[in-house]
Design a protein around this motif. Structure first.
Motif, short mmCIF file in Angstrom:
data_model
loop_
_atom_site.label_atom_id
_atom_site.label_comp_id
_atom_site.label_asym_id
_atom_site.label_seq_id
_atom_site.Cartn_x
_atom_site.Cartn_y
_atom_site.Cartn_z
N SER A 268 5.88 43.53 7.57
CA SER A 268 5.27 42.95 8.77
C SER A 268 6.34 42.41 9.71
N LEU A 269 6.06 42.50 11.01
CA LEU A 269 7.00 41.98 12.01
C LEU A 269 7.02 40.45 11.94
N GLN A 270 8.21 39.90 12.08
CA GLN A 270 8.37 38.45 11.92
C GLN A 270 8.40 37.73 13.27
N LYS A 271 8.22 36.42 13.16
CA LYS A 271 8.16 35.61 14.38
C LYS A 271 8.55 34.18 14.01
N THR A 272 9.28 33.54 14.90
CA THR A 272 9.59 32.12 14.69
C THR A 272 9.54 31.42 16.05
N SER A 273 9.52 30.12 16.02
CA SER A 273 9.50 29.37 17.28
C SER A 273 10.34 28.11 17.15
N GLY A 274 10.63 27.51 18.25
CA GLY A 274 11.44 26.29 18.23
C GLY A 274 11.62 25.75 19.62
N GLN A 275 12.67 24.91 19.75
CA GLN A 275 12.90 24.24 21.03
C GLN A 275 14.36 24.35 21.42
N ILE A 276 14.57 24.77 22.65
CA ILE A 276 15.93 24.78 23.21
C ILE A 276 16.24 23.36 23.68
N MET A 277 17.43 22.87 23.31
CA MET A 277 17.78 21.51 23.71
C MET A 277 19.20 21.48 24.27
N THR A 278 19.41 20.64 25.24
CA THR A 278 20.75 20.48 25.81
C THR A 278 21.66 19.78 24.81
N THR A 279 22.93 20.12 24.86
CA THR A 279 23.94 19.40 24.07
C THR A 279 24.92 18.69 25.00
N THR A 280 24.55 18.66 26.28
CA THR A 280 25.41 18.02 27.29
C THR A 280 24.53 17.10 28.15
N PHE A 281 25.06 16.69 29.29
CA PHE A 281 24.25 15.91 30.23
C PHE A 281 23.60 16.80 31.28
N TYR A 282 23.78 18.12 31.16
CA TYR A 282 23.07 19.03 32.05
C TYR A 282 21.67 19.27 31.51
N GLU A 283 20.70 19.35 32.41
CA GLU A 283 19.32 19.56 31.99
C GLU A 283 19.15 20.94 31.39
N LEU A 284 18.58 21.00 30.21
CA LEU A 284 18.25 22.27 29.56
C LEU A 284 17.27 21.97 28.44
N GLU A 285 16.04 22.45 28.57
CA GLU A 285 15.05 22.20 27.53
C GLU A 285 13.90 23.20 27.68
N GLY A 286 13.20 23.41 26.58
CA GLY A 286 12.03 24.29 26.63
C GLY A 286 11.72 24.88 25.27
N ASP A 287 10.47 25.20 25.08
CA ASP A 287 10.05 25.84 23.82
C ASP A 287 10.31 27.34 23.91
N PHE A 288 10.40 27.97 22.74
CA PHE A 288 10.60 29.42 22.73
C PHE A 288 9.93 30.04 21.51
N GLU A 289 9.71 31.34 21.59
CA GLU A 289 9.31 32.14 20.44
C GLU A 289 10.29 33.29 20.31
N PHE A 290 10.65 33.59 19.08
CA PHE A 290 11.58 34.68 18.80
C PHE A 290 10.80 35.68 17.96
N ILE A 291 10.54 36.85 18.53
CA ILE A 291 9.58 37.77 17.94
C ILE A 291 10.24 39.11 17.63
#
Lengths: 288, 224
Positions: B120-143
Motif C-alpha cells: 500500500s502507498l504510504q503517507k505521513t504528516s507533520g509541521q514545518i517549523m522555522t529554526t531562525t527568526f525568519y517566519e516559516l511555518e505550516g502543516d504538510f503531508e508527504f504522500i
C-alpha cells in the motif's frame, strides 16, 4: 535586480565616510581621503530585527573620497570604492572535515557615488545649511560567484537629495560642532526608496590637531519595492533593509594638511543587514 | 607621500587578512538503517525482495553488508540478502541489521502472510517549523505516489519574503544539505501548494529542510 545584505553594508559604509557636514569647500580648496574599510560578519539582523547566524562573510573596500570647491557655494563630491573585495568562507563538516560548500570571493570596483553640494546659506553663516544632490552609479558587480551572491555593487542607479545643517560652538573651551542631515534616496530596479538621517558631534583637541566625532546614522525603508514574493524567486533579492548605526571617528593632523583617520561603526538595530562592527583606517589631505 | 605609502601598505596588510577561511556545521547524526520497500502482507507462496538503506554519521547513504532475519522462519523465511517467502498463515517480524565494532543499527517490520502480497502507498504528516527568526511555518503531508512522492503543504503555511534564494530540500541530515535532494526554489510564500517529486522513495529521506541558498543558512525543517 539583485542585492543582498552585503550591499546594505556598503550603504552603511558610505554614510560613515562621507559625512562632510553642511560646510561647502571654499573655491579651489578640497578634502581628499584614501581609506581602507572592512567588516567581517557571521550574523545579521533578520527582517524582524532579531539576530541570526550566517556563513562568515567579509567585505573590504579601498575607497577614495573627495570634496572640491568649484565655487564658494558649490562643492563636487565623489566616493569611489576603487577596489572592493567580498568573500564567503568554506562550509565544512565538523564530522568529516570535508567541504560541503566551497567558499568564494569577488574582487573589483565598487559602486561610485557622485554628488554636488550647494550652500543654501552664505559662507561663514552662523548656522550653515546645504543641499546635496547625488547619483549612485552601478560600476560594481552585483552578481559574482557561482550563486551570484557575491557583490561589489547593487546593480542599480540611484538618485539622492540630502539637506545638512550645523553649528560651530565652544565645548569645554574647545572648538566643536554639531551637524545633522536628512535625505531621500530614490532607487531604481524595484528597490525600495529610503529615508536617511544622521547626527554628528565633533570636537577639536590638542590645538585642533585631533578631531574626535561621534555619529549616529540611519536608514528607514519606505518598503515600496519588490520582495522575494513579487520577483522571480530564483533571483537573490532582499529589499527593505534598515539600520541605525553609531560611529566613533578620530582624525589626527600629522601636518597642517595631512592626517590619518580611524573609525569604528556598528549597527545598534537593523533589518536585513550585517550585525558586526565595521572599521576604517585612512589618510587624508585637507587643502584648508 | 610617506603617509600615503603607509596607508597603502596598511591596506595591503588588511587585505591580506581577507582570505577565505572555514566555518563548520555540526552535522553528526546517529547512523541508521531502514527499510525502503515496505509491505504489510506477503502472499501465501509468494516471494518478496526487501530493500534497505544505511545512513552513516553524516546522513550519507553507504553500501554495507546488512543482514536480514525473520522472527519466525517457519512462517516467513528470509535470506540474509532479504528475499522473503510466505510459507504458512501467521506473522513474523522481519529485521535488517548492520553491526560494526563501534555501533549496531536495526530496523524491524511486522509482516503477515495472507492471500496475496499487499504493497500500500504510504503517507505521513507533520509541521514545518522555522529554526531562525525568519517566519516559516505550516502543516504538510508527504504522500507516496506511483511515480515518487508528493509534498503537499497546507493552507496555514507562511514564509518570510525577506530572504532571497529560499530553497526546499529533502535530506537525511537536518543540519546539512550535503547529499540532500534539492526540490526547488520557494515560489509560494503563503497558502497551500504542492511539490511533485518523481523517482524518490517514500522512505529515502528523513527531513524537509528549508535553506537560504545564497547565504548558506538553514531557515527551517520538518521531520518526515
Amino acid at each position: 535586480m539583485k542585492i543582498n545584505i552585503i550591499t546594505i553594508v556598503l550603504v552603511f559604509i558610505t554614510s560613515t565616510l562621507t559625512a562632510g557636514g553642511p560646510w561647502p569647500q571654499p573655491k579651489g580648496k578640497g578634502y581628499f581621503k584614501l581609506s581602507e574599510w572592512w567588516t567581517v560578519f557571521d550574523q545579521h539582523y533578520t527582517d524582524s530585527g532579531m539576530i541570526d547566524p550566517n556563513l562568515t562573510t567579509g567585505i573590504y573596500n579601498t575607497t577614495f573620497y573627495g570634496e572640491y570647491g568649484i565655487t564658494d557655494r558649490f562643492t563636487a563630491v565623489v566616493n569611489a570604492p576603487l577596489f572592493s573585495r567580498t568573500y564567503m568562507n568554506n562550509l565544512r563538516s565538523s564530522t568529516t572535515n570535508e567541504i560541503i560548500i566551497a567558499g568564494e570571493s569577488l574582487n573589483g570596483v565598487g559602486d561610485i557615488d557622485l554628488g554636488v553640494k550647494y550652500g543654501l546659506t552664505k559662507p561663514g553663516s552662523n548656522i550653515p545649511i546645504s543641499v546635496t544632490l547625488g547619483v549612485g552609479i552601478p560600476t560594481g558587480n552585483p552578481s559574482g560567484g557561482s550563486q551570484g551572491n557575491l557583490q561589489t555593487g547593487d546593480g542599480e542607479f540611484n538618485q539622492s537629495i540630502q539637506i545638512d545643517g550645523g553649528k560651530s560652538f565652544k565645548l569645554f573651551n574647545k572648538n566643536a560642532y554639531l551637524s545633522s542631515y536628512a535625505g531621500f534616496n530614490n532607487r531604481t530596479n524595484d528597490f525600495s526608496e529610503e529615508f536617511r538621517y544622521g547626527l554628528e558631534l565633533g570636537i577639536g583637541l590638542f590645538n585642533q590637531k585631533l578631531w574626535v566625532a561621534t555619529k549616529l546614522n540611519g536608514i528607514k525603508s519606505f518598503k515600496n519595492g519588490a520582495t522575494a514574493e513579487t520577483v522571480n524567486s530564483t533571483s537573490l533579492f532582499a529589499n527593505n533593509s534598515e539600520f541605525t548605526s553609531v560611529a566613533l571617528d578620530f582624525n589626527y593632523y600629522i601636518t597642517r594638511r595631512v592626517g590619518v583617520s580611524i573609525s569604528y561603526a556598528t549597527a545598534i538595530n537593523g533589518a536585513i543587514i550585517a550585525a558586526a562592527p565595521a572599521y576604517s583606517v585612512g589618510v587624508f589631505y585637507d587643502m584648508k | 607621500m610617506k603617509n600615503f605609502k603607509s596607508i597603502f601598505f596598511l591596506s595591503l596588510i588588511i587585505l591580506a587578512s581577507s582570505c577565505i577561511e572555514d566555518d563548520f556545521v555540526e552535522d553528526m547524526i546517529d547512523p541508521q538503517i531502514r527499510f525502503t520497500s515496505i509491505i504489510d502482507t506477503i502472499g501465501f507462496n509468494d516471494t518478496y525482495q526487501f530493500e534497505h538503506i544505511f545512513l552513516n554519521n553524516i546522513g550519507e547513504i553507504e553500501q554495507v553488508d546488512a543482514i536480514y532475519t525473520s522472527s519466525n522462519p517457519d512462517i516467513i523465511p528470509i535470506t540474509e540478502e532479504g528475499l522473503a517467502s510466505g510459507l504458512e498463515t501467521g506473522e513474523a517480524m522481519i529485521s535488517v541489521s548492520y553491526e560494526t565494532e563501534d555501533f549496531s543499527v536495526k530496523d524491524s517490520l511486522r509482516v503477515v502472510v495472507g492471500e496475496s502480497t499487499v504493497t500500500s502507498l504510504q503517507k505521513t504528516s507533520g509541521q514545518i517549523m522555522t529554526t531562525t527568526f525568519y517566519e516559516l511555518e505550516g502543516d504538510f503531508e508527504f504522500i507516496e505516489t506511483e511515480n515518487g512522492v508528493t509534498l503537499s503543504i497546507a493552507e496555514n503555511y507562511k514564509a518570510s519574503t525577506a530572504l532571497p534564494g529560499l530553497y526546499v530540500y529533502l535530506s537525511n541530515n537536518k543540519n546539512s544539505i550535503a547529499n540532500a535532494l534539492e526540490i526547488g526554489p520557494v515560489e509560494v510564500f503563503s497558502g497551500a501548494h504542492e511539490y511533485q517529486i518523481d523517482d524518490v522513495g517514500f522512505d529515502e529521506f528523513s527531513f524537509i529542510v528549508y535553506f537560504c541558498k545564497p547565504f548558506n543558512v538553514k531557515v527551517g525543517d520538518a521531520s518526515l
